[in-house]
Design a protein around this motif. Structure first.
Motif, PDB file in Angstrom:
ATOM      1  N   CYS A 132       0.850  -1.190   0.000  1.00  0.00           N
ATOM      2  CA  CYS A 132       0.000   0.000   0.000  1.00  0.00           C
ATOM      3  C   CYS A 132       0.882   1.236   0.000  1.00  0.00           C
ATOM      4  CB  CYS A 132      -0.917   0.017   1.221  1.00  0.00           C
ATOM      5  SG  CYS A 132      -1.856   1.558   1.392  1.00  0.00           S
ATOM      6  N   ASP A 133       0.622   2.124  -0.955  1.00  0.00           N
ATOM      7  CA  ASP A 133       1.331   3.390  -1.043  1.00  0.00           C
ATOM      8  C   ASP A 133       0.311   4.496  -0.741  1.00  0.00           C
ATOM      9  OD1 ASP A 133       3.928   4.297  -3.393  1.00  0.00           O
ATOM     10  OD2 ASP A 133       3.203   5.318  -1.600  1.00  0.00           O
ATOM     11  N   VAL A 190      -0.751  10.725   7.662  1.00  0.00           N
ATOM     12  CA  VAL A 190      -0.106  10.157   8.836  1.00  0.00           C
ATOM     13  C   VAL A 190      -0.668   8.771   9.166  1.00  0.00           C
ATOM     14  CG1 VAL A 190       0.144  10.469  11.336  1.00  0.00           C
ATOM     15  CG2 VAL A 190       0.409  12.425   9.790  1.00  0.00           C
ATOM     16  N   SER A 191      -1.979   8.630   9.033  1.00  0.00           N
ATOM     17  CA  SER A 191      -2.635   7.391   9.432  1.00  0.00           C
ATOM     18  C   SER A 191      -2.821   6.453   8.246  1.00  0.00           C
ATOM     19  CB  SER A 191      -4.007   7.693  10.039  1.00  0.00           C
ATOM     20  OG  SER A 191      -3.871   8.490  11.193  1.00  0.00           O
ATOM     21  N   LEU A 192      -2.651   5.161   8.523  1.00  0.00           N
ATOM     22  CA  LEU A 192      -2.839   4.149   7.484  1.00  0.00           C
ATOM     23  C   LEU A 192      -3.562   2.960   8.097  1.00  0.00           C
ATOM     24  CD1 LEU A 192      -0.381   3.045   4.761  1.00  0.00           C
ATOM     25  CD2 LEU A 192      -1.513   1.307   6.133  1.00  0.00           C
ATOM     26  N   PHE A 193      -4.584   2.495   7.378  1.00  0.00           N
ATOM     27  CA  PHE A 193      -5.421   1.408   7.867  1.00  0.00           C
ATOM     28  C   PHE A 193      -5.429   0.270   6.853  1.00  0.00           C
ATOM     29  CE2 PHE A 193      -7.668   3.866  11.173  1.00  0.00           C
ATOM     30  CZ  PHE A 193      -7.382   5.154  10.761  1.00  0.00           C
ATOM     31  N   TRP A 194      -5.561  -0.942   7.335  1.00  0.00           N
ATOM     32  CA  TRP A 194      -5.830  -2.103   6.493  1.00  0.00           C
ATOM     33  C   TRP A 194      -7.189  -2.687   6.893  1.00  0.00           C
ATOM     34  CZ3 TRP A 194      -3.255  -3.817   2.293  1.00  0.00           C
ATOM     35  CH2 TRP A 194      -1.925  -3.421   2.103  1.00  0.00           C
ATOM     36  N   TYR A 195      -8.001  -2.971   5.870  1.00  0.00           N
ATOM     37  CA  TYR A 195      -9.286  -3.608   6.065  1.00  0.00           C
ATOM     38  C   TYR A 195      -9.367  -4.848   5.176  1.00  0.00           C
ATOM     39  CZ  TYR A 195     -11.369   0.314   8.642  1.00  0.00           C
ATOM     40  OH  TYR A 195     -11.660   1.264   9.591  1.00  0.00           O
ATOM     41  N   GLN A 196     -10.149  -5.830   5.619  1.00  0.00           N
ATOM     42  CA  GLN A 196     -10.419  -7.026   4.835  1.00  0.00           C
ATOM     43  C   GLN A 196     -11.894  -7.017   4.453  1.00  0.00           C
ATOM     44  OE1 GLN A 196     -11.001 -10.850   6.882  1.00  0.00           O
ATOM     45  NE2 GLN A 196      -9.322 -11.686   5.660  1.00  0.00           N
ATOM     46  N   GLN A 197     -12.186  -7.223   3.169  1.00  0.00           N
ATOM     47  CA  GLN A 197     -13.583  -7.225   2.737  1.00  0.00           C
ATOM     48  C   GLN A 197     -13.900  -8.533   2.026  1.00  0.00           C
ATOM     49  OE1 GLN A 197     -14.812  -4.094  -0.012  1.00  0.00           O
ATOM     50  NE2 GLN A 197     -16.888  -4.120   0.855  1.00  0.00           N
ATOM     51  N   ALA A 198     -14.714  -9.359   2.662  1.00  0.00           N
ATOM     52  CA  ALA A 198     -15.173 -10.594   2.043  1.00  0.00           C
ATOM     53  C   ALA A 198     -16.301 -10.253   1.072  1.00  0.00           C
ATOM     54  CB  ALA A 198     -15.652 -11.567   3.112  1.00  0.00           C
ATOM     55  N   LEU A 199     -16.571 -11.167   0.159  1.00  0.00           N
ATOM     56  CA  LEU A 199     -17.572 -10.928  -0.877  1.00  0.00           C
ATOM     57  C   LEU A 199     -18.941 -10.613  -0.265  1.00  0.00           C
ATOM     58  CD1 LEU A 199     -17.800 -11.009  -3.977  1.00  0.00           C
ATOM     59  CD2 LEU A 199     -18.587 -13.371  -3.770  1.00  0.00           C
ATOM     60  N   THR A 244      -5.839  -3.557  10.963  1.00  0.00           N
ATOM     61  CA  THR A 244      -4.778  -2.926  11.736  1.00  0.00           C
ATOM     62  C   THR A 244      -4.631  -1.459  11.336  1.00  0.00           C
ATOM     63  OG1 THR A 244      -2.444  -3.126  12.427  1.00  0.00           O
ATOM     64  CG2 THR A 244      -2.932  -3.561  10.112  1.00  0.00           C
ATOM     65  N   TYR A 245      -3.944  -0.684  12.204  1.00  0.00           N
ATOM     66  CA  TYR A 245      -3.827   0.755  12.014  1.00  0.00           C
ATOM     67  C   TYR A 245      -2.426   1.239  12.394  1.00  0.00           C
ATOM     68  CZ  TYR A 245      -4.057   5.479  14.085  1.00  0.00           C
ATOM     69  OH  TYR A 245      -3.784   6.766  14.466  1.00  0.00           O
ATOM     70  N   PHE A 246      -1.880   2.121  11.581  1.00  0.00           N
ATOM     71  CA  PHE A 246      -0.577   2.732  11.838  1.00  0.00           C
ATOM     72  C   PHE A 246      -0.728   4.243  11.966  1.00  0.00           C
ATOM     73  CE2 PHE A 246       2.454  -0.681  11.011  1.00  0.00           C
ATOM     74  CZ  PHE A 246       1.675  -1.587  10.309  1.00  0.00           C
ATOM     75  N   GLN A 247       0.040   4.807  12.866  1.00  0.00           N
ATOM     76  CA  GLN A 247       0.231   6.247  12.898  1.00  0.00           C
ATOM     77  C   GLN A 247       1.718   6.462  12.649  1.00  0.00           C
ATOM     78  OE1 GLN A 247      -1.425   8.281  16.374  1.00  0.00           O
ATOM     79  NE2 GLN A 247       0.420   9.555  16.392  1.00  0.00           N
ATOM     80  N   ASN A 248       2.040   7.021  11.499  1.00  0.00           N
ATOM     81  CA  ASN A 248       3.434   7.031  11.021  1.00  0.00           C
ATOM     82  C   ASN A 248       3.938   5.590  10.990  1.00  0.00           C
ATOM     83  OD1 ASN A 248       3.745   9.924  10.636  1.00  0.00           O
ATOM     84  ND2 ASN A 248       3.571  10.053  12.860  1.00  0.00           N
ATOM     85  N   GLU A 249       5.067   5.310  11.641  1.00  0.00           N
ATOM     86  CA  GLU A 249       5.596   3.942  11.568  1.00  0.00           C
ATOM     87  C   GLU A 249       5.100   3.065  12.713  1.00  0.00           C
ATOM     88  OE1 GLU A 249       7.320   6.625  12.082  1.00  0.00           O
ATOM     89  OE2 GLU A 249       8.363   6.410  13.996  1.00  0.00           O
ATOM     90  N   ALA A 258     -10.184 -12.757  -0.101  1.00  0.00           N
ATOM     91  CA  ALA A 258     -10.937 -11.530   0.176  1.00  0.00           C
ATOM     92  C   ALA A 258     -10.268 -10.396  -0.586  1.00  0.00           C
ATOM     93  CB  ALA A 258     -10.932 -11.195   1.671  1.00  0.00           C
ATOM     94  N   VAL A 259     -10.894  -9.227  -0.531  1.00  0.00           N
ATOM     95  CA  VAL A 259     -10.241  -8.011  -1.015  1.00  0.00           C
ATOM     96  C   VAL A 259      -9.632  -7.310   0.191  1.00  0.00           C
ATOM     97  CG1 VAL A 259     -10.566  -5.762  -2.105  1.00  0.00           C
ATOM     98  CG2 VAL A 259     -11.826  -7.742  -2.955  1.00  0.00           C
ATOM     99  N   TYR A 260      -8.368  -6.962   0.072  1.00  0.00           N
ATOM    100  CA  TYR A 260      -7.677  -6.264   1.163  1.00  0.00           C
ATOM    101  C   TYR A 260      -7.555  -4.793   0.776  1.00  0.00           C
ATOM    102  CZ  TYR A 260      -6.959 -10.785   3.163  1.00  0.00           C
ATOM    103  OH  TYR A 260      -7.190 -12.020   3.719  1.00  0.00           O
ATOM    104  N   LEU A 261      -8.215  -3.958   1.562  1.00  0.00           N
ATOM    105  CA  LEU A 261      -8.275  -2.526   1.296  1.00  0.00           C
ATOM    106  C   LEU A 261      -7.322  -1.776   2.220  1.00  0.00           C
ATOM    107  CD1 LEU A 261     -12.165  -2.170   1.171  1.00  0.00           C
ATOM    108  CD2 LEU A 261     -10.642  -1.917  -0.783  1.00  0.00           C
ATOM    109  N   CYS A 262      -6.637  -0.839   1.643  1.00  0.00           N
ATOM    110  CA  CYS A 262      -5.789   0.062   2.416  1.00  0.00           C
ATOM    111  C   CYS A 262      -6.417   1.453   2.354  1.00  0.00           C
ATOM    112  CB  CYS A 262      -4.387   0.080   1.811  1.00  0.00           C
ATOM    113  SG  CYS A 262      -3.262   1.260   2.586  1.00  0.00           S
ATOM    114  N   ALA A 263      -6.348   2.175   3.453  1.00  0.00           N
ATOM    115  CA  ALA A 263      -6.873   3.546   3.489  1.00  0.00           C
ATOM    116  C   ALA A 263      -5.911   4.427   4.255  1.00  0.00           C
ATOM    117  CB  ALA A 263      -8.248   3.582   4.150  1.00  0.00           C
TER     118      ALA A 263
END
Lengths: 118, 109
Positions: A23-24, A30-39, A47-52, A88-93
């Protein structure tokens, strides 16, 4: 960049293989999230990051899932020994994090990485 | 814990109105609304904050009842481009959003 970029867009893995999803985020977010989306379902938090710093990994389904963001920009979600239920589809935000804890931070999502485990 | 949305699906003719409801079992700090078209990323529509502040879309409105732990999204004079799946994403006072079950909206000419 102009938006959140994810790669690969599609990944087919044999059961037991390891995969890495990239994910770019938007520059300066600053914040980065990962989500999993099933059909047919809504996105589920992983999971969630603030910076590193990984501040919340409560949604990771098992210890086969691992995420990192070593320099506070690009993030990688790694899944070891993939299972069929990982399909699943793995979404980054990402978000600017304008107001910590106020719930006001708007998420910009990437198009996702669709993982199919055979 | 996952917010419940209703209806699950709705079909409208172009120009008709729709209301999508989101109900939570936990106290809400804010509510986000997103729309996702098939195979695409969810796109931000609207945010409702405690105290009534709103940021969002000019053609879509929403309400947020903190006491009832509910939010509703109002789509008026629907257009074909409104088709998609709508998700509410309540925030419970931390950084993450917990997305609802989704409402599939189909607009027909």
């Amino acid at each position: 960049g102009a938006g959140v970029s994810q790669s690969p867009r599609y990944k087919v893995a044999k059961r037991g293989q390891d995969v890495a999803l990239r994910c770019d985020p938007i520059s300066g977010h600053v914040s980065l999230f990962w989500y999993q989306q099933a059909l047919g379902q809504g996105p589920e938090f992983l999971t969630y990051f603030q910076n590193e710093a990984q501040l919340d990994k409560s949604g990771l389904p098992s210890d086969r899932f691992f995420a990192e963001r070593p320099e506070g920009s690009v993030s990688t979600l790694k899944i070891q020994r993939t299972q069929q239920e990982d399909s699943a589809v793995y979404l980054c935000a990402s978000s600017l994090r304008e107001g910590f804890g106020t719930g006001a931070n708007v998420l910009t999502f990437g198009a996702g990485s669709r993982l199919t485990v055979l | 814990q996952q917010p419940v949305q209703s209806p699950q699906a709705v079909i409208l003719r172009e120009g008709e109105d729709a209301v999508i409801n989101c109900s939570s079992s936990k106290a809400l700090y804010s509510v986000h609304w997103y729309r996702q078209k098939h195979g695409e990323a969810p796109v931000f529509l609207m945010i409702l904050l405690k105290g009534g502040e709103q940021k969002g879309h000019e053609k879509i409105s929403a309400s947020f009842n903190e006491k009832k732990q509910q939010s509703s999204l109002y789509l008026t004079a629907s257009q074909l481009s409104y088709s998609g799946t709508y998700f509410c994403g309540p925030n419970f006072g931390n950084e993450k959003l917990t997305f609802g079950t989704g409402t599939r909206l189909t607009i027909i000419p």
